[in-house]
Design a protein around this motif. Structure first.
Motif, PDB file in Angstrom:
ATOM      1  N   TRP A 157      -5.996  11.349   7.560  1.00  0.00           N
ATOM      2  CA  TRP A 157      -6.100  10.958   8.959  1.00  0.00           C
ATOM      3  C   TRP A 157      -4.813  10.244   9.385  1.00  0.00           C
ATOM      4  CZ3 TRP A 157      -9.929  12.480  12.164  1.00  0.00           C
ATOM      5  CH2 TRP A 157     -11.075  13.003  11.561  1.00  0.00           C
ATOM      6  N   PRO A 158      -4.117  10.743  10.398  1.00  0.00           N
ATOM      7  CA  PRO A 158      -2.857  10.118  10.827  1.00  0.00           C
ATOM      8  C   PRO A 158      -3.096   8.782  11.525  1.00  0.00           C
ATOM      9  CG  PRO A 158      -3.443  11.903  12.313  1.00  0.00           C
ATOM     10  CD  PRO A 158      -4.436  11.947  11.183  1.00  0.00           C
ATOM     11  N   SER A 159      -2.076   7.961  11.545  1.00  0.00           N
ATOM     12  CA  SER A 159      -2.169   6.661  12.217  1.00  0.00           C
ATOM     13  C   SER A 159      -2.090   6.852  13.734  1.00  0.00           C
ATOM     14  CB  SER A 159      -1.054   5.735  11.747  1.00  0.00           C
ATOM     15  OG  SER A 159       0.214   6.332  11.971  1.00  0.00           O
ATOM     16  N   VAL A 160      -2.797   5.990  14.464  1.00  0.00           N
ATOM     17  CA  VAL A 160      -2.884   6.108  15.928  1.00  0.00           C
ATOM     18  C   VAL A 160      -2.704   4.731  16.565  1.00  0.00           C
ATOM     19  CG1 VAL A 160      -4.289   6.844  17.889  1.00  0.00           C
ATOM     20  CG2 VAL A 160      -4.497   8.027  15.698  1.00  0.00           C
ATOM     21  N   ALA A 161      -1.929   4.681  17.626  1.00  0.00           N
ATOM     22  CA  ALA A 161      -1.839   3.489  18.468  1.00  0.00           C
ATOM     23  C   ALA A 161      -2.495   3.803  19.808  1.00  0.00           C
ATOM     24  CB  ALA A 161      -0.389   3.080  18.676  1.00  0.00           C
ATOM     25  N   VAL A 162      -3.438   2.978  20.204  1.00  0.00           N
ATOM     26  CA  VAL A 162      -4.135   3.152  21.482  1.00  0.00           C
ATOM     27  C   VAL A 162      -3.454   2.254  22.506  1.00  0.00           C
ATOM     28  CG1 VAL A 162      -6.337   3.014  22.690  1.00  0.00           C
ATOM     29  CG2 VAL A 162      -6.286   3.585  20.240  1.00  0.00           C
ATOM     30  N   VAL A 163      -2.890   2.838  23.558  1.00  0.00           N
ATOM     31  CA  VAL A 163      -2.165   2.087  24.578  1.00  0.00           C
ATOM     32  C   VAL A 163      -2.985   2.085  25.868  1.00  0.00           C
ATOM     33  CG1 VAL A 163      -0.048   1.931  25.947  1.00  0.00           C
ATOM     34  CG2 VAL A 163       0.055   2.668  23.543  1.00  0.00           C
ATOM     35  N   VAL A 164      -3.292   0.876  26.347  1.00  0.00           N
ATOM     36  CA  VAL A 164      -4.139   0.729  27.533  1.00  0.00           C
ATOM     37  C   VAL A 164      -3.388  -0.064  28.599  1.00  0.00           C
ATOM     38  CG1 VAL A 164      -6.385  -0.033  28.410  1.00  0.00           C
ATOM     39  CG2 VAL A 164      -6.135   0.606  25.988  1.00  0.00           C
ATOM     40  N   PRO A 165      -2.827   0.592  29.623  1.00  0.00           N
ATOM     41  CA  PRO A 165      -2.239  -0.154  30.736  1.00  0.00           C
ATOM     42  C   PRO A 165      -3.361  -0.716  31.614  1.00  0.00           C
ATOM     43  CG  PRO A 165      -2.112   2.195  31.165  1.00  0.00           C
ATOM     44  CD  PRO A 165      -2.713   2.037  29.786  1.00  0.00           C
ATOM     45  N   ALA A 166      -3.244  -1.982  31.995  1.00  0.00           N
ATOM     46  CA  ALA A 166      -4.346  -2.609  32.744  1.00  0.00           C
ATOM     47  C   ALA A 166      -3.784  -3.550  33.800  1.00  0.00           C
ATOM     48  CB  ALA A 166      -5.253  -3.365  31.786  1.00  0.00           C
ATOM     49  N   ARG A 167      -4.167  -3.329  35.030  1.00  0.00           N
ATOM     50  CA  ARG A 167      -3.783  -4.219  36.124  1.00  0.00           C
ATOM     51  C   ARG A 167      -5.035  -4.596  36.918  1.00  0.00           C
ATOM     52  NH1 ARG A 167       0.461  -6.006  39.293  1.00  0.00           N
ATOM     53  NH2 ARG A 167       0.167  -5.992  41.556  1.00  0.00           N
ATOM     54  N   ASP A 168      -5.401  -5.861  36.864  1.00  0.00           N
ATOM     55  CA  ASP A 168      -6.586  -6.363  37.570  1.00  0.00           C
ATOM     56  C   ASP A 168      -7.831  -5.537  37.240  1.00  0.00           C
ATOM     57  OD1 ASP A 168      -5.126  -8.390  38.780  1.00  0.00           O
ATOM     58  OD2 ASP A 168      -4.625  -7.182  40.539  1.00  0.00           O
ATOM     59  N   GLU A 169      -8.142  -5.484  35.961  1.00  0.00           N
ATOM     60  CA  GLU A 169      -9.257  -4.667  35.481  1.00  0.00           C
ATOM     61  C   GLU A 169     -10.388  -5.501  34.900  1.00  0.00           C
ATOM     62  OE1 GLU A 169      -9.492  -1.790  36.283  1.00  0.00           O
ATOM     63  OE2 GLU A 169      -7.683  -0.583  36.052  1.00  0.00           O
ATOM     64  N   ALA A 170     -10.484  -6.769  35.293  1.00  0.00           N
ATOM     65  CA  ALA A 170     -11.537  -7.621  34.736  1.00  0.00           C
ATOM     66  C   ALA A 170     -12.931  -7.094  35.063  1.00  0.00           C
ATOM     67  CB  ALA A 170     -11.376  -9.055  35.254  1.00  0.00           C
TER      68      ALA A 170
END
Length: 390
Positions: free
Chosen positions: A41-54
């Motif tokens: 299983w390859p390594s994965v980075a999960v990238v989550v851009p978030a602006r005012d997402e409370a």
């Protein structure tokens, strides 16, 4: 044959072509391709851009942290100048829902020439590639309003590895609860698929390229080769631009409908949906007035002419107009039914598609008006007056 009958017959001819010649866009059976678990299983980075997402983060972030993934995976949430405590909330949620490691960071305001989301994505990818665990082999780019079932990442990676794909994207199932959501949301995906037929996108040597920005698994090597996100830094329609960049650089891409990936963002009223569509509609037309005129005329001919010519033909005793308009209207409603079933909505909405198309026509015109007023693509306090799409 009068103008009414001609309009009805032309509209019917267009619908015959759309139904059978536009990549079977109306079918909803394009799901993740056949896949088997990889030997490693390859390594994965999960990238989550978030602006005012409370407001949505408590429904989405725990689902990412809870991913049942056999390989190395880490989540990088990039707080893009939020004023509602998004970053602090993300850290609190990670303490309440332990799982994948979470890094929260904020890169500050975007540099000139960057949209906010792509600036955040760039920062998240940079952090992931510089992490102590080493450069990840894959990047999962997912929006802050997207909730994933526990096996989502595992299935995405298995599909990418099995089919040797550089980009695998799923069109998340959007929320459909309110009356306006029921009327507008399924049509949004229907129109998208009509513009970018999934079967054409998924051809290895195809020229059509698109992705769904809420859920994109991207091979890191392909991202470097395509120069993303730098090469698309001004793109408002970032998902389509990303797919085009990857395909131009020789990458293999795939797009389909999701079964276990859902958007939790609510659109309580027509105004929210209107802003969602109008912020990028004119950018889709590359800010070209002639394309706008052609789009408005096309929408009127394809979606408004069938019911108008059918009813007018019946009222004025023009049988050709009545029957050709009715046949076009029937084809329109029939091709919309699979999308309504996918969204678990009543078939009663199918004949109302012309009304929804009229709303989209008005949203597109409003998008152009806002552009020429200098307001451009406004989203969460930022305005991109003259964005460009790669």
């Amino acid at each position: 044959m009068g103008p009414l009958s001609i309009a009805a017959c032309v509209s019917l001819a267009v619908w015959l072509w759309l139904t059978f010649g536009q990549g079977m866009f109306w079918r909803t059976d394009v799901r993740l391709p056949p896949r088997t678990p990889p030997a490693r299983w390859p390594s994965v980075a999960v990238v989550v851009p978030a602006r005012d997402e409370a407001g949505v983060l408590p429904l989405s972030l725990p689902s990412l942290l809870a991913q049942d993934y056999p390989g190395e995976a880490e989540v990088f949430l990039v707080d893009d100048g939020s004023t509602d405590g998004t970053g602090a909330l993300a850290l609190a949620l990670a303490r309440e829902h332990p799982g994948l490691p979470l890094t929260v960071c904020s890169p500050g305001e975007p540099e000139a020439g960057w949209t906010g989301k792509l600036w955040a994505v760039r920062h998240g990818i940079g952090l992931a590639r510089a992490a102590a665990a080493g450069e990840p082999e894959y990047l999962l780019l997912t929006d802050a309003d997207i909730a994933h079932e526990p096996d989502s990442l595992r299935e995405l990676v298995a599909a990418a590895v099995s089919a040797d794909l550089d980009l695998v994207s799923l069109m998340a199932r959007l929320r459909v609860v309110t009356v306006w959501e029921r009327l507008v949301v399924p049509a949004f995906v229907y129109f998208f698929a009509q513009l970018y037929p999934f079967r054409w996108i998924n051809r290895p040597a195809g020229r059509t390229a698109a992705a769904a920005g809420g859920c994109v698994l991207l091979r890191t090597e392909a991202a470097v080769r395509a120069g993303v996100p730098e090469s698309i830094r001004q793109a408002v329609i970032d998902d389509v631009s990303l797919a085009r960049a990857v395909r131009r650089s020789g990458g293999r891409i795939w797009l389909g409908l999701a079964e276990r990936v859902d958007s939790v963002r609510p659109y309580s009223g027509l105004g929210d949906l209107w802003r969602m569509v109008s912020r990028s509609a004119y950018a889709q037309l590359r800010h070209q007035p002639l394309l706008l005129v052609g789009t408005v005329a096309g929408l009127a001919l394809v979606y408004l002419a069938p019911p108008v010519t059918c009813c007018a033909g019946l009222l004025t005793g023009r049988p050709v107009a009545a029957w050709a308009g009715a046949a076009a209207w029937l084809l329109m409603a029939g091709t919309y039914l699979p999308m309504l079933r996918y969204y678990r909505q009543s078939a009663v909405l199918a004949p109302l598609l012309p009304l929804t198309a009229l709303l989209y026509l008005l949203m597109t015109v409003d998008s152009a008006v806002q552009h020429y007023r200098g307001r451009g693509a406004a989203w969460k306090g930022r305005t991109y007056a003259r964005p460009s799409d790669a």
